[in-house]
Structures are given as structure tokens and as C-alpha cells.
Write a protein that holds these residues in place. Structure first.
Motif, short mmCIF file in Angstrom:
data_model
loop_
_atom_site.label_atom_id
_atom_site.label_comp_id
_atom_site.label_asym_id
_atom_site.label_seq_id
_atom_site.Cartn_x
_atom_site.Cartn_y
_atom_site.Cartn_z
N GLN A 40 -15.43 0.51 -0.31
CA GLN A 40 -14.53 -0.54 -0.77
C GLN A 40 -14.22 -0.33 -2.24
OE1 GLN A 40 -15.81 -4.56 -0.09
NE2 GLN A 40 -14.18 -5.43 -1.35
N VAL A 41 -12.96 -0.35 -2.61
CA VAL A 41 -12.56 -0.11 -4.00
C VAL A 41 -11.67 -1.22 -4.52
CG1 VAL A 41 -12.79 2.39 -3.89
CG2 VAL A 41 -10.65 1.34 -3.17
N GLY A 42 -11.80 -2.42 -3.99
CA GLY A 42 -11.01 -3.52 -4.49
C GLY A 42 -10.50 -4.39 -3.36
N THR A 43 -9.74 -5.38 -3.74
CA THR A 43 -9.14 -6.28 -2.76
C THR A 43 -7.64 -6.30 -2.93
OG1 THR A 43 -9.42 -8.17 -4.24
CG2 THR A 43 -11.19 -7.74 -2.67
N ALA A 74 -13.35 -12.26 10.34
CA ALA A 74 -13.87 -11.14 11.12
C ALA A 74 -12.97 -10.78 12.29
CB ALA A 74 -15.28 -11.47 11.63
N GLY A 75 -12.16 -11.72 12.74
CA GLY A 75 -11.30 -11.42 13.87
C GLY A 75 -9.94 -10.91 13.46
N GLY A 76 -9.71 -10.74 12.16
CA GLY A 76 -8.39 -10.31 11.70
C GLY A 76 -8.04 -8.91 12.14
N ASN A 77 -6.74 -8.66 12.30
CA ASN A 77 -6.30 -7.32 12.65
C ASN A 77 -6.42 -6.40 11.46
OD1 ASN A 77 -5.64 -8.03 15.26
ND2 ASN A 77 -3.55 -8.66 14.71
N ALA A 78 -6.47 -5.12 11.71
CA ALA A 78 -6.60 -4.13 10.65
C ALA A 78 -5.26 -3.50 10.36
CB ALA A 78 -7.60 -3.06 11.06
N VAL A 79 -5.08 -3.11 9.12
CA VAL A 79 -3.88 -2.38 8.73
C VAL A 79 -4.33 -1.04 8.20
CG1 VAL A 79 -1.82 -2.39 7.31
CG2 VAL A 79 -2.77 -4.56 8.11
N MET A 80 -3.97 0.02 8.87
CA MET A 80 -4.38 1.37 8.49
C MET A 80 -3.16 2.15 8.05
SD MET A 80 -6.70 3.82 8.29
CE MET A 80 -8.07 3.61 9.41
N ALA A 97 -7.43 2.23 3.97
CA ALA A 97 -7.60 1.26 5.05
C ALA A 97 -7.66 -0.12 4.43
CB ALA A 97 -8.88 1.55 5.84
N LEU A 98 -6.92 -1.05 4.99
CA LEU A 98 -6.93 -2.44 4.55
C LEU A 98 -7.61 -3.27 5.63
CD1 LEU A 98 -3.29 -2.74 3.18
CD2 LEU A 98 -5.37 -2.05 1.97
N ARG A 99 -8.69 -3.94 5.24
CA ARG A 99 -9.45 -4.74 6.19
C ARG A 99 -9.70 -6.12 5.60
NH1 ARG A 99 -8.12 -1.13 8.93
NH2 ARG A 99 -9.39 0.32 10.17
N ARG A 100 -9.10 -7.15 6.21
CA ARG A 100 -9.34 -8.53 5.77
C ARG A 100 -9.12 -8.68 4.26
NH1 ARG A 100 -13.83 -7.11 8.39
NH2 ARG A 100 -15.16 -7.61 6.61
N GLY A 101 -8.06 -8.04 3.76
CA GLY A 101 -7.74 -8.14 2.34
C GLY A 101 -8.53 -7.20 1.46
N ARG A 102 -9.44 -6.42 2.03
CA ARG A 102 -10.22 -5.47 1.25
C ARG A 102 -9.64 -4.07 1.44
NH1 ARG A 102 -14.10 -8.98 3.46
NH2 ARG A 102 -15.30 -10.13 1.89
N ARG A 103 -9.72 -3.29 0.39
CA ARG A 103 -9.15 -1.95 0.39
C ARG A 103 -10.28 -0.93 0.44
NH1 ARG A 103 -7.84 1.57 -3.91
NH2 ARG A 103 -6.05 2.94 -3.54
N TYR A 104 -10.20 -0.02 1.41
CA TYR A 104 -11.22 1.02 1.59
C TYR A 104 -10.57 2.40 1.47
CZ TYR A 104 -14.17 -2.67 3.63
OH TYR A 104 -14.91 -3.81 3.86
N VAL A 105 -11.34 3.35 0.95
CA VAL A 105 -10.88 4.73 0.88
C VAL A 105 -11.98 5.64 1.42
CG1 VAL A 105 -9.35 4.33 -1.08
CG2 VAL A 105 -11.72 4.98 -1.50
N ALA A 128 0.83 -1.21 0.00
CA ALA A 128 0.00 0.00 0.00
C ALA A 128 0.86 1.25 0.00
CB ALA A 128 -0.93 0.00 1.22
N ILE A 129 1.99 1.20 0.69
CA ILE A 129 2.86 2.37 0.77
C ILE A 129 3.67 2.56 -0.51
CG2 ILE A 129 4.86 3.35 1.97
CD1 ILE A 129 3.81 2.04 4.53
N LEU A 130 4.16 1.48 -1.08
CA LEU A 130 5.09 1.57 -2.21
C LEU A 130 4.40 1.63 -3.56
CD1 LEU A 130 7.78 -1.00 -0.98
CD2 LEU A 130 7.83 1.50 -0.81
N THR A 131 3.14 1.18 -3.65
CA THR A 131 2.44 1.20 -4.93
C THR A 131 1.91 2.61 -5.21
OG1 THR A 131 1.74 -1.09 -4.61
CG2 THR A 131 0.52 0.22 -6.26
N PRO A 132 2.19 3.18 -6.38
CA PRO A 132 1.66 4.52 -6.72
C PRO A 132 0.14 4.53 -6.57
CG PRO A 132 3.30 3.85 -8.33
CD PRO A 132 3.05 2.63 -7.47
N ASP A 133 -0.36 5.52 -5.88
CA ASP A 133 -1.78 5.54 -5.55
C ASP A 133 -2.22 6.99 -5.35
OD1 ASP A 133 -4.34 5.17 -4.58
OD2 ASP A 133 -3.78 3.59 -3.17
N PRO A 134 -3.25 7.45 -6.05
CA PRO A 134 -3.71 8.84 -5.85
C PRO A 134 -4.41 9.04 -4.52
CG PRO A 134 -5.20 7.66 -7.32
CD PRO A 134 -4.04 6.75 -7.08
N GLU A 135 -4.73 7.96 -3.82
CA GLU A 135 -5.45 8.08 -2.55
C GLU A 135 -4.48 8.45 -1.43
OE1 GLU A 135 -8.63 7.92 -2.14
OE2 GLU A 135 -9.23 7.16 -4.11
#
Length: 532
Positions: A463-466, A478-484, A25-33, A14-21
Motif C-alpha cells: 500500500q502506497v497511499g489512499t 470489505a464487500g466493495g468491488n476492486a478497480v485494477m 491496484a485500487l482497493r477500497r480507496g487504497r492504492r497498491y503497487v 489513476a489513468i490520467l494522473t502522471p505516475d511512474p508505476e
């Protein structure tokens, strides 16, 4: 569930990939903006109980006093008002008027940043055998300065009522059955505000806290109010401040309208924003027509350089701006200053730059358009302060010249700024296009600016992808940790640092009702225990 190495890889990707956002937020493999979306207030207001009591902090002045009036108007007969200072004569008269309408008013001198004061207020409520059913936390203070001049003392002053006060109110009432627990936050935590990094961060805590408290099964609502007319901190800044904001597309909330909306929002949970903003104009003034992704759902006008006006937008509603109506090159996509330069021979460029700088200084200082300033006088001597220096820097950036704000905060003279601008132009020459046919004169009146209706918005996560660390990795449970990750977004970045000081852990409980990433069931550590 994702393993720790997989989570680390997701974060690195998420940090190294070019991204306009700027925020992901990464939740259980899902990407949120995050996005700001329009919302509707409920048609009807929840009932206020005549046999219950309601506590308003900061209730002896301004907005808090208006809340007290609104509660009594909605049927409340027992209202508790607290503040750090004794009520003024005008406040005493207002309280007498409320009592004449049949309300019992309990006035308590208390600082909610002190746990003892909060407990003392509650003890008095219990002694009277009043049933406390609602809290409105409207207390707050300002101590503005650009970040370079902010200090730990200034942050502590602004954080005290917002952060510590909120925690103390929660701690002391968590076991009580409340119908509502409303936190008066501000638009600064969503949009940023020059010179208010401490205030924006303190309000951002309220926003996050409301979501956390709701996750505990307790009522909580943070309202990001825009500027109010006639009452509140913004109104105290005066008509000139309101006029500058109007030129930026930011209006003010009439008290009657705002209190009506507040009453209808009482039954809501989480976070909502109430702001009268012309988002297209706001995006043009502050973002050069290219709004951040967070505003994608509310900005409806053209994007990018094509949205740029061909004349300076008056920040003060009283200041008209001249527009050169002579035949010009094709200025499509050019900032305003460069548009002037490309239509004139090089020997006129110094005079054009000087005139442009002079216009901006008059505009920012809100001087009459006809006034002539001495080009050698330091701007500090004519009223430029750190906040206005930020405004001048932004106005120059809109015109195509990006000077360091620290340089402008030294209060240089117009002549010195002319030299800085000339150097910038020399290093960033504009392209020259063939001139079109002569055009008709453009008329401007600078009289008024529409700022949009008072509208309700809700910050949300979409959600804008996985994202997967590899082809076989599980998306998580559902019990997975979050990566913000909070990337870029200067004000939000400041908040992320401060949040680490206030909140012990941010995680997920598997999502919330409005689609936002959930907040783990871990209590924020009370800030009062960490203050020196």
C-alpha cells in the motif's frame, strides 16, 4: 461502499494522473503497487506420506522426472507420472531405479489439456485404492517467436498444458483432500522474456490461478522458477544460451539445490519465485541502470545513467570486449556509443559506428571476436533470427540507439544498419564535455559473470497511499468491488488481454494474508469450452 461513478472516477484518476508505476491496484480507496521482495524458504520440508500417492504431470522427462526422484527420496512410495508420450529408454531405466528403492510407479499416457485424460488417470488411481494427496503440475511446452510472428495456434499450443491443464486438474480434484497443489510457473511471467510472450502469459495465468484457488480455501502454490541447469526447457537451449544469460546476470538452478528448495516450499501457499539473478547487472543490461518499480526491493546498486559501464558488457562469457583507454571527455551519463563518438573527430564517426555495430553483431551471434563479417551480407544469411534480432535491438538500445525491432528482423546487412545508426545519431546528437586528465587503461577479461545465489522471492502488493474521488467519499468496505489497472509494461499488458479471455472476473474478497489485493470468489471459466 463506493458508488459506480466514484469507482469510475478513481479509475480515470489513476489513468490520467502522471505516475511512474506501470501497474496499480485500487482497493477500497487504497492504492497498491506490486513489488518483488526477498523471502525465506522454511527450514524444514513438510512430511511426505508413505501411504499416500502423488501425481506429477510432465513426469516422464526432464524436470518432472527430477520431481519424481525427489518425492521418492522424501519417502513417497506411490507416484503417478503422466506425459503425452511413452517413456524413453533412459526414463524407463530411471523408473526402474525408483522401483528398486521401494516405490510403486504408475505411468500413464495422458494429455492434461483433455478433461477425459485427467479423469482417466484419477479413475486408475481410485481403482488401485491409492489416496491421492498431492499434485505437481510440471507439464509445459515452448513455441517461441516475437509477438509480430506469434499466432493464435502458437498461443493455443503453449496455453494447452498450462491453462487448460491447470483448470482440468483443479476441476477434477477440487473435492479431494490434497496436501499440496503445486504449479510450476516460470520467471518469464514476472520479468518477461524476449520471444516468449505466449509462455509468459500462460505462466501468468498459473500465478493468478494459484491465488484464486487459495482464496477458495484450497491448497495452491505457483513457483516462478528461473532457468534450470542440466534439465528443463532452458537447459535444452544449450551452452551458448546459458552463456548469454550469464552475461545478463541470469544464472541457472542446480538440480539438487532446486529440488531441495521445492521440498521446503511444499507447505507454502500463493506464489513464490526461485531465481539466481544478479539483480544489479540485470537492471543494467535490460533497463539501462534504471530498473522498473517492481524491482525496487531487490536492486541495490546505483541507479540511472551513473550505473552504466564504460564498456560493452559481454553477453557471451567467452567474448572479451575492447575498451579505449585514451583520454576522453567526461562520459558521465552518456550511453556507450556516444561515449566513443564524443572523443573522436567527426570524420572518424562512420568507422566508429561500423566497428560498434560489428561488435554487437558478433556478440549477439556468438561469433569469435576476431571474425570479420562481410558488411553487405544480410544478417539472415549468417544466423540472425527473430529472437536474436530482439537481442540485437536491446544491445543497441543499451548503447544509446533505439532502432525499431521490426526493421532488424528483416535481417539487414551491417552496412544498412550503419546507415540507420548514423541517422539516429544525427537526430540525437550527444552533448560534448571537456576531457579530463588521462586515465589508466581498463582491463577486462570477459571470462565469467557472477549471477547471484539461488534465492527465494515473493511477488507482493504494497500500500502506497489512499485515493478518494472526493473529500467526503467513503474508502469503501470489505464487500466493495476492486478497480485494477494495468498500464504500460508490455508483457503484462499482453497478459491482461489474455486474462480477459480466460478469467471471467477478477475482483476482491477483502485482501489476502500476504497483503495482496484479494481475488473474488468467481471461478475462471474453463478454457476448453471456448476453444474452437
Amino acid at each position: 461502499a463506493l458508488s459506480a461513478p466514484d469507482e469510475a472516477k478513481l479509475l480515470a484518476d489513476a489513468i490520467l494522473t502522471p505516475d511512474p508505476e506501470p501497474e496499480v491496484a485500487l482497493r477500497r480507496g487504497r492504492r497498491y503497487v506490486p513489488r518483488l521482495v526477498r523471502a525465506k524458504a522454511p527450514a524444514a520440508a513438510p512430511a511426505i506420506r508413505k501411504d499416500s500417492a502423488y501425481w506429477v504431470t510432465g513426469g516422464l522427462t526432464g524436470l518432472g522426472l527430477e520431481v519424481a526422484r525427489s518425492l521418492v527420496g522424501r519417502g513417497a512410495r506411490r507416484v503417478v507420472l503422466s506425459g503425452r508420450r511413452a517413456p524413453s529408454e533412459a526414463t524407463k531405466q530411471a523408473l526402474t531405479a525408483l522401483e528398486e528403492r521401494g516405490a510403486e510407479i504408475l505411468v500413464v499416457s495422458a494429455d492434461v489439456a483433455r478433461p477425459f485424460d485427467v479423469d482417466r488417470v484419477l479413475e486408475e488411481i481410485d481403482r488401485r485404492k491409492w489416496d491421492l494427496r498431492g499434485i505437481v503440475h510440471a507439464a509445459g511446452v515452448l513455441d517461441d517467436a516475437v509477438l509480430l510472428r506469434q499466432t493464435s495456434e502458437r498461443f493455443a499450443k503453449v496455453f494447452a498444458p498450462k491453462v487448460e491443464g491447470t483448470w482440468n486438474l483443479h476441476r477434477s480434484t477440487a473435492t479431494r483432500k490434497l496436501d499440496f497443489f503445486t504449479l510450476f510457473s516460470g520467471g518469464a511471467s514476472l520479468m518477461g522474456s524476449p520471444g516468449q510472450g505466449n509462455y509468459a502469459a500462460a505462466n501468468a495465468f498459473l500465478d493468478t490461478f494459484a491465488l484464486w484457488r487459495r482464496a477458495q480455501g484450497l491448497p495452491a502454490l505457483a513457483v516462478n522458477w528461473g532457468a534450470w541447469a542440466d534439465v528443463g526447457m532452458a537447459a535444452a537451449l544449450g551452452a551458448d544460451h546459458a552463456a548469454r544469460q550469464a552475461g545478463e546476470g541470469i544464472g541457472q538452478i542446480p538440480v539438487k539445490t532446486g529440488m531441495n528448495l521445492w521440498g521446503r516450499l511444499l507447505g507454502q501457499q500463493g506464489q513464490v519465485a526461485v531465481m539466481p539473478v544478479d539483480w544489479n547487472r540485470f537492471a543494467q543490461v535490460f533497463h539501462g541502470g534504471s530498473p522498473p518499480p517492481f524491482l525496487d526491493r531487490v536492486v541495490t546498486g546505483p541507479r540511472g545513467a551513473s550505473a552504466a559501464p564504460t564498456q560493452l558488457a559481454a553477453a557471451s562469457t567467452r567474448v572479451p570486449i575492447e575498451v579505449d583507454d585514451a583520454p576522453a571527455p567526461d562520459l558521465s551519463g552518456l550511453p556507450e556509443l556516444f561515449g566513443r563518438l564524443v572523443r573522436a573527430p567527426a570524420d572518424q564517426h562512420p568507422a566508429i559506428i561500423d566497428g560498434w555495430v560489428h561488435e554487437l553483431v558478433l556478440r549477439v551471434l556468438d561469433f569469435d571476436r576476431a571474425k570479420q563479417l562481410d558488411r553487405t551480407t544480410p544478417l539472415l544469411d549468417v544466423g540472425l533470427d527473430s529472437l536474436l534480432a530482439v537481442e540485437l535491438k536491446n544491445a543497441m538500445a543499451d548503447g544509446g540507439v533505439d532502432l525499431p525491432v521490426a526493421r532488424l528482423m528483416t535481417g539487414p546487412s551491417i552496412a544498412i544498419i550503419d546507415g540507420l545508426v548514423a541517422s539516429w545519431v544525427a537526430e540525437h546528437p550527444p552533448p560534448v564535455a571537456a576531457p579530463p586528465a588521462a586515465r589508466a587503461p581498463v582491463e577486462t577479461n570477459g571470462a565469467t559473470h557472477e549471477t547471484g545465489p539461488v534465492a527465494v522471492h515473493r511477488p507482493t502488493w504494497e500500500q502506497v497511499g489512499t485515493w478518494r474521488p472526493n473529500a467526503t467519499a467513503e474508502a469503501g468496505s470489505a464487500g466493495g468491488n476492486a478497480v485494477m489497472t494495468h498500464i504500460g509494461a508490455f508483457v503484462l499488458g499482453v497478459f491482461a488481454i489474455l486474462a480477459a479471455y480466460v478469467i471471467t472476473q477478477i475482483g476482491t474478497d477483502g485482501g489476502t494474508a500476504d497483503g495482496s489485493p484479494g481475488v473474488e470468489q468467481a471461478a475462471p471459466a474453463p478454457a476448453s469450452k471456448r476453444r474452437r
